[in-house]
Motif scaffolding. Structure first.
Motif, PDB file in Angstrom:
ATOM      1  N   ASN A  97      -7.091  49.993   0.236  1.00 42.71           N
ATOM      2  CA  ASN A  97      -7.842  50.147  -0.999  1.00 42.71           C
ATOM      3  C   ASN A  97      -9.107  49.299  -0.889  1.00 42.71           C
ATOM      4  N   GLU A  98     -10.018  49.567  -1.735  1.00 42.23           N
ATOM      5  CA  GLU A  98     -11.347  48.994  -1.587  1.00 42.23           C
ATOM      6  C   GLU A  98     -11.659  47.969  -2.665  1.00 42.23           C
ATOM      7  N   LYS A  99     -10.664  47.294  -3.161  1.00 38.33           N
ATOM      8  CA  LYS A  99     -10.925  46.343  -4.228  1.00 38.33           C
ATOM      9  C   LYS A  99     -10.589  44.931  -3.784  1.00 38.33           C
ATOM     10  N   LEU A 100     -11.301  43.999  -4.384  1.00 36.04           N
ATOM     11  CA  LEU A 100     -11.001  42.587  -4.237  1.00 36.04           C
ATOM     12  C   LEU A 100     -10.139  42.159  -5.412  1.00 36.04           C
ATOM     13  N   THR A 101      -9.088  41.396  -5.136  1.00 31.46           N
ATOM     14  CA  THR A 101      -8.280  40.804  -6.194  1.00 31.46           C
ATOM     15  C   THR A 101      -8.587  39.318  -6.219  1.00 31.46           C
ATOM     16  N   PHE A 102      -9.187  38.881  -7.307  1.00 32.82           N
ATOM     17  CA  PHE A 102      -9.656  37.506  -7.411  1.00 32.82           C
ATOM     18  C   PHE A 102      -8.608  36.601  -8.024  1.00 32.82           C
ATOM     19  N   GLY A 103      -8.672  35.330  -7.623  1.00 30.78           N
ATOM     20  CA  GLY A 103      -7.909  34.290  -8.278  1.00 30.78           C
ATOM     21  C   GLY A 103      -8.649  33.776  -9.499  1.00 30.78           C
ATOM     22  N   THR A 104      -8.047  32.799 -10.170  1.00 36.91           N
ATOM     23  CA  THR A 104      -8.579  32.305 -11.441  1.00 36.91           C
ATOM     24  C   THR A 104      -9.850  31.492 -11.276  1.00 36.91           C
ATOM     25  N   GLY A 105     -10.017  30.786 -10.195  1.00 37.93           N
ATOM     26  CA  GLY A 105     -11.219  29.992  -9.984  1.00 37.93           C
ATOM     27  C   GLY A 105     -10.993  28.504 -10.146  1.00 37.93           C
ATOM     28  N   THR A 106     -11.685  27.706  -9.359  1.00 35.36           N
ATOM     29  CA  THR A 106     -11.695  26.243  -9.475  1.00 35.36           C
ATOM     30  C   THR A 106     -13.121  25.792  -9.659  1.00 35.36           C
ATOM     31  N   ARG A 107     -13.330  24.972 -10.684  1.00 38.33           N
ATOM     32  CA  ARG A 107     -14.676  24.436 -10.906  1.00 38.33           C
ATOM     33  C   ARG A 107     -14.815  23.140 -10.118  1.00 38.33           C
TER      34      ARG A 107
ATOM     35  N   TYR B  33     -19.203  49.485  -6.462  1.00 37.38           N
ATOM     36  CA  TYR B  33     -18.102  48.930  -7.248  1.00 37.38           C
ATOM     37  C   TYR B  33     -18.622  48.348  -8.553  1.00 37.38           C
ATOM     38  N   TRP B  34     -17.744  48.347  -9.544  1.00 35.93           N
ATOM     39  CA  TRP B  34     -17.981  47.574 -10.752  1.00 35.93           C
ATOM     40  C   TRP B  34     -16.800  46.636 -10.971  1.00 35.93           C
ATOM     41  N   TYR B  35     -17.137  45.397 -11.350  1.00 35.62           N
ATOM     42  CA  TYR B  35     -16.167  44.386 -11.723  1.00 35.62           C
ATOM     43  C   TYR B  35     -16.599  43.824 -13.065  1.00 35.62           C
ATOM     44  N   ARG B  36     -15.667  43.199 -13.752  1.00 35.20           N
ATOM     45  CA  ARG B  36     -16.055  42.499 -14.968  1.00 35.20           C
ATOM     46  C   ARG B  36     -15.410  41.116 -14.988  1.00 35.20           C
ATOM     47  N   GLN B  37     -16.036  40.231 -15.765  1.00 31.71           N
ATOM     48  CA  GLN B  37     -15.519  38.871 -15.900  1.00 31.71           C
ATOM     49  C   GLN B  37     -15.648  38.457 -17.355  1.00 31.71           C
ATOM     50  N   ILE B  38     -14.529  38.396 -18.047  1.00 30.52           N
ATOM     51  CA  ILE B  38     -14.521  37.862 -19.397  1.00 30.52           C
ATOM     52  C   ILE B  38     -14.765  36.367 -19.296  1.00 30.52           C
ATOM     53  N   LEU B  39     -15.489  35.833 -20.264  1.00 33.78           N
ATOM     54  CA  LEU B  39     -15.927  34.433 -20.211  1.00 33.78           C
ATOM     55  C   LEU B  39     -14.777  33.481 -19.886  1.00 33.78           C
ATOM     56  N   PHE B  49     -16.397  53.493  -5.846  1.00 27.00           N
ATOM     57  CA  PHE B  49     -17.062  54.806  -5.836  1.00 27.00           C
ATOM     58  C   PHE B  49     -17.611  55.054  -4.451  1.00 27.00           C
ATOM     59  N   TYR B  50     -17.286  56.199  -3.887  1.00 30.13           N
ATOM     60  CA  TYR B  50     -17.766  56.544  -2.554  1.00 30.13           C
ATOM     61  C   TYR B  50     -17.912  58.048  -2.459  1.00 30.13           C
ATOM     62  N   ASN B  51     -18.960  58.480  -1.814  1.00 30.76           N
ATOM     63  CA  ASN B  51     -19.177  59.916  -1.583  1.00 30.76           C
ATOM     64  C   ASN B  51     -19.164  60.691  -2.908  1.00 30.76           C
ATOM     65  N   ASN B  52     -19.819  60.093  -3.896  1.00 34.65           N
ATOM     66  CA  ASN B  52     -20.000  60.723  -5.211  1.00 34.65           C
ATOM     67  C   ASN B  52     -18.719  60.950  -5.993  1.00 34.65           C
ATOM     68  N   GLU B  53     -17.709  60.154  -5.693  1.00 28.00           N
ATOM     69  CA  GLU B  53     -16.522  60.240  -6.522  1.00 28.00           C
ATOM     70  C   GLU B  53     -15.811  58.898  -6.578  1.00 28.00           C
ATOM     71  N   ILE B  54     -15.004  58.738  -7.602  1.00 25.95           N
ATOM     72  CA  ILE B  54     -14.229  57.524  -7.764  1.00 25.95           C
ATOM     73  C   ILE B  54     -13.129  57.495  -6.702  1.00 25.95           C
ATOM     74  N   SER B  55     -13.060  56.391  -5.957  1.00 25.20           N
ATOM     75  CA  SER B  55     -12.017  56.277  -4.936  1.00 25.20           C
ATOM     76  C   SER B  55     -10.823  55.468  -5.449  1.00 25.20           C
ATOM     77  N   GLU B  56     -11.085  54.556  -6.375  1.00 28.49           N
ATOM     78  CA  GLU B  56      -9.987  53.807  -6.971  1.00 28.49           C
ATOM     79  C   GLU B  56     -10.450  53.247  -8.313  1.00 28.49           C
ATOM     80  N   LYS B  57      -9.533  53.113  -9.253  1.00 27.34           N
ATOM     81  CA  LYS B  57      -9.865  52.500 -10.531  1.00 27.34           C
ATOM     82  C   LYS B  57      -8.682  51.690 -11.020  1.00 27.34           C
TER      83      LYS B  57
END
Lengths: 112, 117
Positions: A97-107, B33-39, B49-57
């Motif tokens: 799969n092509e995703k990174l799984t991140f940890g919580t982080g250390t400041r 890719y898109w990632y998000r980070q809540i404060l 996203f690859y080759n004009n389609e979503i590869s994983e979500k």
């Protein structure tokens, strides 16, 4: 579920000293690990990576150690500088799969 | 050094409104890719996203989210009807190869801070 976590949320180190940031991971099938540095208001910045078939990798002032027996990853920063102050994340990757799984982080705060 | 560029850097929107976050990946990259980070929290994967389609979500990427590569340079994330809990920093990333390759050049942008009021 699978997760990547960090032992310490904050770490303060005197400038010039060495720092060690730790990370525990739970997916024994992970193939690849990366350390990122995130400064305030910026995106994660690649520091160093290591594949699961290695146990140590060195860069400029940084070393990553991987202990697969206890599923532990560490980042060592030598001779810390004020610019090293940031949040450090470990991330794991399972090939296939092509995703990174991140940890919580250390400041990390470098004390002048 | 090549960069991933995101615009705007900060967007404020009212709950229920649609937002589009824009990204210009590195020009020769093929994986996006898109990632998000809540404060104060960790960075979370949304979509690849690859080759004009979503590869994983991820589970976060529900029907309210969509991605598009409308032309050869932009990669967008649309949230159809924003909720308060969508407030976060959204990061775009791109890479030249699959993560399993030796030098993939996975690079993050500086992010868009989305505030839903």
């Amino acid at each position: 579920g699978e997760s990547v976590g960090l032992h310490l949320p904050t770490l303060s180190v005197q400038e010039g000293d060495n720092s060690i940031i730790n990370c525990a991971y739970s997916n024994s099938a992970s193939d690849y690990f990366i350390w990122y540095k995130q400064e305030s208001g910026k995106g994660p910045q690649f520091i160093i990576d290591i594949r699961s078939n290695m146990d140590k990798r060195q860069g400029q002032r940084v070393t990553v150690l991987l202990n697969k027996t206890v599923k532990h990853l560490s980042l060592q920063i030598a001779a810390t500088q004020p610019g090293d102050s940031a949040v450090y994340f470990c991330a794991e990757v399972y090939f296939g799969n092509e995703k990174l799984t991140f940890g919580t982080g250390t400041r990390l705060t470098i004390i002048p | 050094e090549p960069e991933v560029t995101q615009t705007p850097s900060h967007q404020v929107t009212q709950m229920g409104q649609e937002v589009i976050l824009r990204c210009v990946p590195i020009s020769n990259h093929l994986y996006f890719y898109w990632y998000r980070q809540i404060l104060g929290q960790k960075v979370e994967f949304l979509v690849s996203f690859y080759n004009n389609e979503i590869s994983e979500k991820s589970e976060i990427f529900d029907d309210q989210f969509s991605v598009e590569r409308p032309d050869g340079s932009n990669f967008t994330l649309k949230i159809r009807s924003t909720k308060l809990e969508d407030s976060a920093m959204y990061f775009c990333a791109s890479s030249s190869t699959e993560l399993s390759s030796v030098n993939y050049g996975y690079t993050f942008g500086s992010g868009t801070r989305l505030t839903v009021v």
